[in-house]
Design an enzyme around this catalytic site. Sequence first.
Site, PDB file in Angstrom:
ATOM      1  N   GLU D  66      34.619  53.460  57.022  1.00  0.00           N
ATOM      2  CA  GLU D  66      35.179  54.680  57.622  1.00  0.00           C
ATOM      3  C   GLU D  66      36.004  55.491  56.637  1.00  0.00           C
ATOM      4  OE1 GLU D  66      35.214  51.682  58.994  1.00  0.00           O
ATOM      5  OE2 GLU D  66      34.170  51.875  60.911  1.00  0.00           O
ATOM      6  N   HIS D 135      38.945  47.921  71.887  1.00  0.00           N
ATOM      7  CA  HIS D 135      37.809  48.812  72.179  1.00  0.00           C
ATOM      8  C   HIS D 135      38.024  49.636  73.441  1.00  0.00           C
ATOM      9  CE1 HIS D 135      35.932  45.914  69.438  1.00  0.00           C
ATOM     10  NE2 HIS D 135      34.998  46.817  69.197  1.00  0.00           N
TER      11      HIS D 135
HETATM   12  C1  LIG Z   1      36.322  48.862  61.504  1.00  0.00           C
HETATM   13  C2  LIG Z   1      35.191  48.807  62.470  1.00  0.00           C
HETATM   14  N1  LIG Z   1      34.177  49.693  62.356  1.00  0.00           N
HETATM   15  C3  LIG Z   1      33.140  49.675  63.210  1.00  0.00           C
HETATM   16  C4  LIG Z   1      33.091  48.751  64.232  1.00  0.00           C
HETATM   17  C5  LIG Z   1      31.940  48.771  65.233  1.00  0.00           C
HETATM   18  N2  LIG Z   1      31.036  47.628  65.009  1.00  0.00           N
HETATM   19  C6  LIG Z   1      31.158  46.498  65.723  1.00  0.00           C
HETATM   20  S1  LIG Z   1      30.058  45.312  65.223  1.00  0.00           S
HETATM   21  C7  LIG Z   1      29.430  46.347  64.037  1.00  0.00           C
HETATM   22  C8  LIG Z   1      28.333  45.854  63.139  1.00  0.00           C
HETATM   23  C9  LIG Z   1      28.828  44.732  62.306  1.00  0.00           C
HETATM   24  O1  LIG Z   1      27.792  44.280  61.466  1.00  0.00           O
HETATM   25  P1  LIG Z   1      27.973  42.896  60.728  1.00  0.00           P
HETATM   26  O2  LIG Z   1      29.275  42.871  59.999  1.00  0.00           O
HETATM   27  O3  LIG Z   1      26.753  42.670  59.909  1.00  0.00           O
HETATM   28  O4  LIG Z   1      28.104  41.817  61.894  1.00  0.00           O
HETATM   29  P2  LIG Z   1      26.967  41.431  62.975  1.00  0.00           P
HETATM   30  O5  LIG Z   1      27.157  42.339  64.157  1.00  0.00           O
HETATM   31  O6  LIG Z   1      25.640  41.613  62.316  1.00  0.00           O
HETATM   32  O7  LIG Z   1      27.263  40.008  63.342  1.00  0.00           O
HETATM   33  C10 LIG Z   1      30.066  47.582  64.039  1.00  0.00           C
HETATM   34  C11 LIG Z   1      29.752  48.708  63.136  1.00  0.00           C
HETATM   35  C12 LIG Z   1      34.173  47.841  64.340  1.00  0.00           C
HETATM   36  N3  LIG Z   1      34.204  46.926  65.330  1.00  0.00           N
HETATM   37  N4  LIG Z   1      35.190  47.887  63.447  1.00  0.00           N
END
Ligand SMILES: Cc1ncc(C[n+]2csc(CCOP(=O)(O)OP(=O)(O)O)c2C)c(N)n1
Lengths: 335, 335, 342, 342
Positions: D66, D135
Amino acid sequence: MTDASTNRPHRILMYENMVKSRCFEDAIKPAYLEGKQPLFNMAKGPIPGEMHLSDGQEPCAVGVCAHLRPEDAVTATHRPHHIAIAKGVDLNAMAAEIFGKKTGLSGGRGGHMHLFDPAVNFACSGIIAQGMGPAVGAAMAAKLRGDDSVAVAFIGEGAANQGAFHETLNLAAVWNAPVIFVIEDNSYGISVSKADCTAVAHNADRAAAYGMPGIHVENNDPDAIYDAAGEAIARARRGEGPSLIEIETTRLEGHFMGDAEAYRPEGEVERLRAADPIPVYRARLEADGISRADLDAAETDAREAVGQAFAFARESELPPPDDAFATVFTEGSRR
Amino acid sequence: MTDASTNRPHRILMYENMVKSRCFEDAIKPAYLEGKQPLFNMAKGPIPGEMHLSDGQEPCAVGVCAHLRPEDAVTATHRPHHIAIAKGVDLNAMAAEIFGKKTGLSGGRGGHMHLFDPAVNFACSGIIAQGMGPAVGAAMAAKLRGDDSVAVAFIGEGAANQGAFHETLNLAAVWNAPVIFVIEDNSYGISVSKADCTAVAHNADRAAAYGMPGIHVENNDPDAIYDAAGEAIARARRGEGPSLIEIETTRLEGHFMGDAEAYRPEGEVERLRAADPIPVYRARLEADGISRADLDAAETDAREAVGQAFAFARESELPPPDDAFATVFTEGSRR
Amino acid sequence: MTAQTATRKLTIAKAMAEALSQEMARDPDVLVMGEDIAKLGGVFGNTAGLLDAFGPERVRDTPISETGFIGTAVGMAAAGMRPVVELMFVDFFGVCMDAIYNLAAKQSYFSGGSVTCPMVLMTSVGGGYGDAGQHSQCLYATFGHLPGMKVVIPSTAYDAKGLMLSAIRDENPVIFMYHKALQGMGWLGTEPGAITPVPEKDYEIPIGEAHIVCEGSDITLVGLGATLHHCLAAAKSYAEKGVSAEVIDLRTIAPLDRQTLIASVRKTGRLVAADDDYLSYGVSGEVIASVCEAGVPMRAPPERISFPDIPIPFSPALEHFVLPNSDKITAAVDRALEHGDD
Amino acid sequence: MTAQTATRKLTIAKAMAEALSQEMARDPDVLVMGEDIAKLGGVFGNTAGLLDAFGPERVRDTPISETGFIGTAVGMAAAGMRPVVELMFVDFFGVCMDAIYNLAAKQSYFSGGSVTCPMVLMTSVGGGYGDAGQHSQCLYATFGHLPGMKVVIPSTAYDAKGLMLSAIRDENPVIFMYHKALQGMGWLGTEPGAITPVPEKDYEIPIGEAHIVCEGSDITLVGLGATLHHCLAAAKSYAEKGVSAEVIDLRTIAPLDRQTLIASVRKTGRLVAADDDYLSYGVSGEVIASVCEAGVPMRAPPERISFPDIPIPFSPALEHFVLPNSDKITAAVDRALEHGDD
Ligand SMILES: Cc1ncc(C[n+]2csc(CCOP(=O)(O)OP(=O)(O)O)c2C)c(N)n1
Ligand SMILES: Cc1ncc(C[n+]2csc(CCOP(=O)(O)OP(=O)(O)O)c2C)c(N)n1
Ligand SMILES: [Mg+2]
Ligand SMILES: [Mg+2]
């Protein structure tokens, strides 16, 4: 690769800008101390607030900016003077801004850490690594518009441990942005030495984590910087993406004016001053056959430009108090 | 290095925890959909809110946690169930928390993304990469107290582009913290593929930017994960500092329940399911001569534990409304 | 010794350093981390001497990685240590607020009280010395608005020591804001009223209680940090005119001591609140709303003096025009006093 | 076509996507960036269809960075583009607030107006569906408190399209908050009142003006986003009882339209403000303070209904107990009406 040793016009200009930058800082020093003596009080005098001088770091600015056009964007840091000067920021308006005058770049609203000159696409910031995102953005704007301009983000080695460093290098690489990240490694973040806070010896090695070239330049050498930057910038203009350049440089003054520098090892400042890049570079230019007359002329031009700028700044009016309320928002909207 | 193939007790326990984790998710699925049909509405049913399932990622959790003691800290992500189970979090209290019950780990205040069990030093978070700092902190606390416990931070590959990743790996390396960073690379961050947002092919290569070992583990292989984690954890216990482990794993479900997964290439899910690590691992264990009886017993134990946990969760009371105001602050102070 | 103690005056910087030093000696779980807090002793002097006294294990310079080291402090706190971390300028909260408001502040709640977060975040606030828009902000309300953390700001060295000892011993995250205009660093200039006698002994100042600095009957002046001293100056000038002003130092922004504010205005019927944070959704607005929603009868409309909703300008010609000061408070008091008892 | 247009009802999600699509067609400098906004069309549907219509150059999925991509957007804006970036949940502001409040919001001022920052930050707010404490937050006041950015929140699809077009065309950073309880994604459930007729034509809704949704004479109810609909429900129930409530939708949090609020309470003499952000230093407190400092005569103490100063709990048994709703507003109105004309 450009052969700097034969590229005389650039080298004289680089030397002139190094001298201009140093003259600028030398003019700041007494002005800043006015009203702050005998008891040093940062709030007093014609230039209040923090003052971060760039003495010793001139080679980084001139070696990189020698390759840049006005439309190429540069973002700098809390220590911006040398870079602003090398990028061609209006010297009068810059000095006036530092004196908080109406005629300053932003009418006195920004001060020395917030110098903006859209005419040459220069900006800086007081927040560590904050300028890196905007540099990627300027680069992407050029790329999306299909012109070959580039952007350069200057940071200190301390900023290489800030999260924004990681996020922006990754994003620039993923989007193949024409941006060059330049680390001025003066080996200190305020009082904390690079060795005490950085997990790698050379930040240039971190470029591999983003699949981009990482170039380490030693000895605060203007010509070596010029060459390294030339390649990286040409690469970016060719659409081949971002690069990271790490430059070994020196901070000859304290972190800011008033810094007691007790954290420095015995004799360090003396050692660094002995290698002051300005006389060193002049000697090399002379050895390479550039005439003393040309170099003296460059010095004179630099001194005069700075003298004029400070005179302009001093003569200028302070802004009317109500100016504080103007330009918070830009009026109008795109219809 | 441990020879996993002969380390039967661990392998059976690892298999049991993989099955237990999958049973847990299989029990969540229908419960989560209660009240959410015919029209899927996240707000409805006994388990509202987002639900991130760990199907397919069990090997990462069990291979690493098999080496951990209760006093070793683990921080996990928004997708925490498999890791919590492998770390030994109280299954009843965990299920009850997910149902928002008084008997839950935090009395229903946290829910599935905020599971805390101090008895086994487990915590997780809904903010990407947020758990990395606390893992470094837990590791430093152990180091400063002079015991040999370690901390493990689990993150997804998407989190490897977040600034906190850079800051915490650098800090851990500079302070030589006994912490292991484990990347579960399921190749997606919600809908965005790793390739579309990551400037390196293997995040393990980023370890070099922090002077720490980076280990890449392929094929979602529990034994290979066990071995890699064993070395990294032993290294940390010996006081030799942090490591980064990147594990190729698979997300068999959507990002969260209700995800239409239109961003997946044709046939991907089928291909991944065909390589479901649980049957694959069972087959290998059998081939290595572990008796079906032992494995069946492990499965039965896992099923029963999950069945009990969900029964407990369902029978438990919802918290009284006033509980909303309790534990915002911890009472008392150190006198 | 005690005689000397009684009269010994300290700056806020020295009072903070003394509190840290005494608590580190008393409690081995306390450690201090941040940028330039070890070798340098803190840009604002509040950790001077700690490195020599307690060594590099417990007094740690950090990289410029606020998210990293604040998150690390939370993990240390969860493990039973009591970290005191420094965010050099509150203006920098933007690079690390997640670790503060979403992590530290919610750990107790998310864990149902089973995991605590006893940590102190020290951070400098305030302007007036020409450091411009990224080094002069206060952001009291930015922190006060978000649940799970306590927020304190001392107006004197006496308060600084007592609040720091309370903050370190609190089981929760405490944001300890110290105002640069009060800090007592020569190079920053200092409000003399902030330099006060400080006992060497151990004492606490309760978090969550406002302080009635002087009692009065005609009007209530509410301030905190630097504006508290402006309020006192204004009150003094009115005392000479026979007007009796009650001056309240908020001391704690969260949780806010509404009872003390309401009781005071019930008595005086007039209210002027002053702070140097941005006006909208700010501290003085909350003070006014809290008193008005309580239905306290007022003899005059409540007024607030705050920093306007603009970035903080560099030029002294601009900054001093917009900063709150005792003249602005006096003007508001004059307006309030014009209203008789209707 | 126009007939169909007049009656065509959209969700806020679709209205946002339509505004983005129409403006991208009209203005080549507009581009959209954020997590999951391209292939997925946005977790909350507000960028659906844009990738197919405008391609991957102008509709960009980003890494989970971000600070990186918001900072990048500021650089694009300075270079003359008009980026619209998404912060998926406002709860995530803590990882990137510096790029928002210290960079984007101050660019115009620091440059004396010579460098602009025409960008929109879209971000989802609000809870009520069990997504717990990281959230479900609103954080209106967190953004409204800091100068240099405009902050808007639509309560209907009609407002969403008009505010989005105004936001993209504004020369300044605009934070566009959309409430998950109003968004119109089936999987989130939706307040039916938020799904309204939306003209296909281009229209703007002025930023900085509150909207008097229904006029009344006995009491002023102020809400925004979801609580606006609670206020309308409460007003409806009183209409049947012959009590005439004026309902105001703030629409813009910064700059706050104080004139409209003050004029309304001058007329009604009673005020109840409701929002679902945290109470202290919050939106409703600012509404109350702004009216009271103006010296508006009140027939009853002003009241606020806000989210209490606690993290947002997961369990529906807890969350729905503490969330603002029309019953809580009604109770406050009852209290206010008990007060006669004194
Ligand atoms: C700082 C932040 N940005 C965006 C999000 C929204 N978000 C939740 S899960 C996710 C994807 C995460 O991907 P990854 O780290 O590969 O974990 P996975 O879901 O694949 O287990 C996002 C963008 C968040 N929770 N926190
Ligand atoms: C995010 C953030 N953290 C901390 C600071 C305080 N600070 C200002 S300059 C500085 C040191 C920077 O070191 P470096 O990046 O090496 O630049 P140099 O001063 O050496 O030019 C620090 C920590 C800041 N301005 N921003
Ligand atoms: Mg440096
Ligand atoms: Mg992933």
